[in-house]
Scaffold this motif. Structure first.
Motif, PDB file in Angstrom:
ATOM      1  N   GLU A 140       3.444   0.755   0.773  1.00 20.77           N
ATOM      2  CA  GLU A 140       2.647   0.066   1.778  1.00 20.77           C
ATOM      3  C   GLU A 140       1.217  -0.093   1.287  1.00 20.77           C
ATOM      4  O   GLU A 140       0.720   0.726   0.512  1.00 20.77           O
ATOM      5  CB  GLU A 140       2.660   0.842   3.095  1.00 20.77           C
ATOM      6  CG  GLU A 140       4.036   1.238   3.587  1.00 20.77           C
ATOM      7  CD  GLU A 140       3.946   2.269   4.682  1.00 20.77           C
ATOM      8  OE1 GLU A 140       3.283   1.979   5.698  1.00 20.77           O
ATOM      9  OE2 GLU A 140       4.521   3.353   4.528  1.00 20.77           O
ATOM     10  N   CYS A 141       0.556  -1.127   1.799  1.00 18.56           N
ATOM     11  CA  CYS A 141      -0.861  -1.383   1.496  1.00 18.56           C
ATOM     12  C   CYS A 141      -1.580  -1.600   2.816  1.00 18.56           C
ATOM     13  O   CYS A 141      -1.247  -2.521   3.571  1.00 18.56           O
ATOM     14  CB  CYS A 141      -0.998  -2.602   0.584  1.00 18.56           C
ATOM     15  SG  CYS A 141      -2.700  -2.996   0.143  1.00 18.56           S
ATOM     16  N   ARG A 142      -2.566  -0.734   3.103  1.00 18.93           N
ATOM     17  CA  ARG A 142      -3.310  -0.810   4.353  1.00 18.93           C
ATOM     18  C   ARG A 142      -4.792  -0.835   4.048  1.00 18.93           C
ATOM     19  O   ARG A 142      -5.294  -0.062   3.223  1.00 18.93           O
ATOM     20  CB  ARG A 142      -2.983   0.393   5.238  1.00 18.93           C
ATOM     21  CG  ARG A 142      -1.524   0.525   5.615  1.00 18.93           C
ATOM     22  CD  ARG A 142      -1.099  -0.527   6.609  1.00 18.93           C
ATOM     23  NE  ARG A 142      -1.739  -0.330   7.902  1.00 18.93           N
ATOM     24  CZ  ARG A 142      -1.251   0.456   8.864  1.00 18.93           C
ATOM     25  NH1 ARG A 142      -0.121   1.111   8.659  1.00 18.93           N
ATOM     26  NH2 ARG A 142      -1.887   0.574  10.007  1.00 18.93           N
ATOM     27  N   GLY A 143      -5.519  -1.734   4.726  1.00 21.39           N
ATOM     28  CA  GLY A 143      -6.952  -1.858   4.548  1.00 21.39           C
ATOM     29  C   GLY A 143      -7.547  -2.716   5.638  1.00 21.39           C
ATOM     30  O   GLY A 143      -6.847  -3.116   6.589  1.00 21.39           O
ATOM     31  N   PRO A 144      -8.840  -3.033   5.519  1.00 22.77           N
ATOM     32  CA  PRO A 144      -9.473  -3.896   6.524  1.00 22.77           C
ATOM     33  C   PRO A 144      -8.797  -5.274   6.575  1.00 22.77           C
ATOM     34  O   PRO A 144      -8.915  -6.066   5.653  1.00 22.77           O
ATOM     35  CB  PRO A 144     -10.917  -4.003   6.034  1.00 22.77           C
ATOM     36  CG  PRO A 144     -11.129  -2.810   5.171  1.00 22.77           C
ATOM     37  CD  PRO A 144      -9.811  -2.556   4.525  1.00 22.77           C
ATOM     38  N   GLY A 145      -8.077  -5.547   7.643  1.00 28.65           N
ATOM     39  CA  GLY A 145      -7.377  -6.824   7.773  1.00 28.65           C
ATOM     40  C   GLY A 145      -6.174  -6.959   6.868  1.00 28.65           C
ATOM     41  O   GLY A 145      -5.650  -8.066   6.698  1.00 28.65           O
ATOM     42  N   ILE A 146      -5.712  -5.858   6.255  1.00 31.42           N
ATOM     43  CA  ILE A 146      -4.580  -5.896   5.325  1.00 31.42           C
ATOM     44  C   ILE A 146      -3.494  -4.946   5.817  1.00 31.42           C
ATOM     45  O   ILE A 146      -3.769  -3.774   6.125  1.00 31.42           O
ATOM     46  CB  ILE A 146      -5.008  -5.489   3.898  1.00 31.42           C
ATOM     47  CG1 ILE A 146      -6.123  -6.399   3.384  1.00 31.42           C
ATOM     48  CG2 ILE A 146      -3.819  -5.516   2.950  1.00 31.42           C
ATOM     49  CD1 ILE A 146      -6.691  -5.961   2.056  1.00 31.42           C
ATOM     50  N   SER A 147      -2.283  -5.440   5.918  1.00 25.86           N
ATOM     51  CA  SER A 147      -1.123  -4.625   6.249  1.00 25.86           C
ATOM     52  C   SER A 147       0.095  -5.258   5.585  1.00 25.86           C
ATOM     53  O   SER A 147       0.723  -6.161   6.145  1.00 25.86           O
ATOM     54  CB  SER A 147      -0.940  -4.535   7.770  1.00 25.86           C
ATOM     55  OG  SER A 147       0.177  -3.723   8.085  1.00 25.86           O
ATOM     56  N   VAL A 148       0.392  -4.792   4.382  1.00 27.36           N
ATOM     57  CA  VAL A 148       1.452  -5.390   3.569  1.00 27.36           C
ATOM     58  C   VAL A 148       2.443  -4.305   3.181  1.00 27.36           C
ATOM     59  O   VAL A 148       2.047  -3.197   2.792  1.00 27.36           O
ATOM     60  CB  VAL A 148       0.873  -6.052   2.298  1.00 27.36           C
ATOM     61  CG1 VAL A 148       1.998  -6.630   1.434  1.00 27.36           C
ATOM     62  CG2 VAL A 148      -0.131  -7.128   2.669  1.00 27.36           C
ATOM     63  N   GLU A 149       3.717  -4.631   3.286  1.00 31.16           N
ATOM     64  CA  GLU A 149       4.767  -3.752   2.778  1.00 31.16           C
ATOM     65  C   GLU A 149       5.393  -4.418   1.562  1.00 31.16           C
ATOM     66  O   GLU A 149       5.877  -5.548   1.645  1.00 31.16           O
ATOM     67  CB  GLU A 149       5.827  -3.488   3.847  1.00 31.16           C
ATOM     68  CG  GLU A 149       6.845  -2.450   3.413  1.00 31.16           C
ATOM     69  CD  GLU A 149       7.672  -1.922   4.576  1.00 31.16           C
ATOM     70  OE1 GLU A 149       8.606  -1.143   4.311  1.00 31.16           O
ATOM     71  OE2 GLU A 149       7.368  -2.281   5.720  1.00 31.16           O
ATOM     72  N   PHE A 150       5.356  -3.716   0.434  1.00 28.57           N
ATOM     73  CA  PHE A 150       5.845  -4.283  -0.816  1.00 28.57           C
ATOM     74  C   PHE A 150       7.355  -4.538  -0.736  1.00 28.57           C
ATOM     75  O   PHE A 150       8.062  -3.913   0.044  1.00 28.57           O
ATOM     76  CB  PHE A 150       5.564  -3.329  -1.984  1.00 28.57           C
ATOM     77  CG  PHE A 150       4.131  -3.362  -2.452  1.00 28.57           C
ATOM     78  CD1 PHE A 150       3.098  -3.625  -1.575  1.00 28.57           C
ATOM     79  CD2 PHE A 150       3.814  -3.124  -3.772  1.00 28.57           C
ATOM     80  CE1 PHE A 150       1.782  -3.654  -1.993  1.00 28.57           C
ATOM     81  CE2 PHE A 150       2.506  -3.135  -4.216  1.00 28.57           C
ATOM     82  CZ  PHE A 150       1.486  -3.399  -3.316  1.00 28.57           C
ATOM     83  N   GLU A 151       7.817  -5.463  -1.570  1.00 31.16           N
ATOM     84  CA  GLU A 151       9.251  -5.726  -1.658  1.00 31.16           C
ATOM     85  C   GLU A 151       9.978  -4.510  -2.210  1.00 31.16           C
ATOM     86  O   GLU A 151       9.424  -3.695  -2.937  1.00 31.16           O
ATOM     87  CB  GLU A 151       9.504  -6.947  -2.559  1.00 31.16           C
ATOM     88  CG  GLU A 151       8.918  -8.238  -2.022  1.00 31.16           C
ATOM     89  CD  GLU A 151       9.247  -9.427  -2.894  1.00 31.16           C
ATOM     90  OE1 GLU A 151      10.232  -9.350  -3.658  1.00 31.16           O
ATOM     91  OE2 GLU A 151       8.520 -10.431  -2.830  1.00 31.16           O
TER      92      GLU A 151
END
Length: 468
Positions: A345-356
């Motif tokens: 997972e990638c979490r940050g200001p305005g970022i919320s992404v789950e890798f493939e």
């Protein structure tokens, strides 16, 4: 693209001559079966001939099946090359690149990095198993299972330094490692943390004992930094941070002025939670650190304010899986979290992404290649499935490596190359063994030119420098 270090050889077993001998018969005595008229000596020879013929047919059939199986294995096996070291010893291993086909035009370093079009080679090797590693200024620092800390030149593969803890100290696996221009910091499975200066004294390239040993204040037991295994080391300015399975995060300050022994300036305990499994430093210039726990939580700690904040990951399906790796991307101030189920997972200001989905097991390590003049940042991960993955910072897989043979895989990178452990070579052969070329030859007749190199672990380098 594949790389290997020994061309397999088909070895055919020598033919075996079977000697058939009849039972001894006393002189002047006829066997009981013949006397009773139940058999005749004239039937023995045809019987032996038939049995011998049947045995020969069966032996030929077995040998044909073995040759056919070996030929099938040869066809299905990945393409392999052949290489020897300066002592004319053969090395055996296999690792290959995985991902989309490499495009024809990969002129820039950015294109080579994103496509995996690098030159694969062995950077160095150790006669041990690598537990942790780091790179700085073309120098690799490796920590092994037996407690060795050594540095190697990535261009020549030569060992240029060794950092020892002193005599009469039981070996322990190096579980955490920090390496830069100024110092080498190593934490082990017993809770010890030792610090050496990167500059080795004298001309032998060996530091016989650490400059500083970190110890906690305690009333009993041996002096150690933690009660249990050290799981992470990070540097916040002039403050060193360490975490352990015992559930504590310790801050060490003023190490440049310490002499021999240093005690902690602060200690944070995650009350009521599981063991701390990973650690990473936060944004540059801020005294923030992140630690992951075995129950899937991520805690942010502010050293100056002495505050702890539990980050909310409950919206993610994998939030209950243990956090096994952490890294901070300074380009967009985002936190990368790897878990025991392979999710990233990638979490940050305005970022919320789950890798493939890529890794089939736990994510062992996450590192970030900083953005350069020619490209943006890249994310490098290693997993329990013995694979290395290279990703864009948006979570898209670009390429990777497979065929590595270590479940505790480690990787690091600099601007020109990717370095990965797990190239276990000659694992099936003991050290200094001799491969017999023919069953008729004696062991000593070809000892000089058929010695197999001892089993060890090598570091794979994907070189993306100019001209590679």
């Amino acid at each position: 693209m594949s790389m290997s270090l020994l061309q397999p050889t088909l070895v055919t077993a020598p033919s075996v001559t079977l000697l058939v001998r009849s039972a001894p018969v006393e002189s002047g005595v006829t066997p009981r079966r013949w006397r009773a008229g139940q058999g005749s000596p004239s039937l023995v020879l045809p019987f032996l001939l038939a049995a011998t013929t049947g045995f020969q047919i069966q032996r030929r059939r077995v040998r044909c099946l073995a040759v056919a199986a070996a030929a099938k294995h040869q066809v299905l096996a990945p393409s392999r090359g052949k290489s020897t070291d300066p002592h004319d010893r053969f090395w055996e291993a296999s690792v290959c690149r995985i991902g989309p086909p490499i495009p024809h035009s990969v002129g820039t370093r950015r294109d080579r990095w994103r496509s995996g079009a690098g030159k694969m080679r062995v950077a160095c090797y150790v006669s041990d198993h690598v537990q942790s590693m780091a790179v700085c200024n073309k120098v690799l620092c490796l920590g092994t299972v037996n407690g060795q800390v050594r540095t190697f030149d990535v261009e020549s593969g030569a060992a240029i330094g060794e950092y020892q803890r002193g005599s009469h100290i039981a070996p322990a696996a190096i579980t955490a490692l920090h390496f830069d221009d100024g110092a080498v910091v190593a934490g082990d499975a017993r809770g010890n943390i030792n610090i050496w200066s990167s500059a080795l004294p004298g001309s032998w390239g060996v530091a016989s004992q650490p400059q500083i040993t970190l110890v906690r204040k305690q009333d009993f037991g041996p002096p150690r930094a933690h009660k249990d295994e050290v799981t992470g080391l990070a540097l916040l300015g002039q403050t060193l941070v360490s975490t352990s399975i015992d559930g504590t995060m310790t801050f060490w300050h003023g190490l440049d002025k310490a002499d021999k022994l240093a005690t902690p300036v602060a200690r944070a305990t995650v009350q009521g939670r599981a063991a701390l499994t990973s650690l990473c430093a936060g944004p540059k210039g801020e005294n923030l650190a992140y630690m992951g726990t075995a129950d899937g939580e991520v805690v942010k700690v502010d050293f100056k304010k002495k505050k702890q904040e539990l980050l909310d990951f409950k919206k993610k399906k994998s939030a209950t899986s243990a956090v096994t790796a952490l890294a901070f991307n300074h380009e967009n101030n985002s936190l990368l979290v790897g878990r025991s189920d392979g999710c990233i997972e990638c979490r940050g200001p305005g970022i919320s992404v789950e890798f493939e989905k890529f890794h089939c097991g736990a994510v062992r390590q996450i590192s970030v290649r900083p953005a350069g003049d020619d490209q943006g940042p890249l994310v490098i991960t290693t997993g329990e499935d013995c694979r290395v993955g290279v990703w864009s910072d948006q979570g898209k897989p670009l390429w990777g490596l497979r065929g590595l043979a270590s479940r505790n895989l480690r990787a690091c990178c600099d601007s020109s190359g990717l370095y990965s452990s797990g190239l276990v070579m000659n694992a099936a052969h003991p050290g200094n063994a001799v491969l017999q070329k023919s069953w008729q030859e004696t062991r000593s007749s070809h000892l000089a030119h058929t010695e197999i190199a001892p089993a060890c672990e090598g570091i794979v380098c994907m070189d993306f420098s100019k001209g590679s």
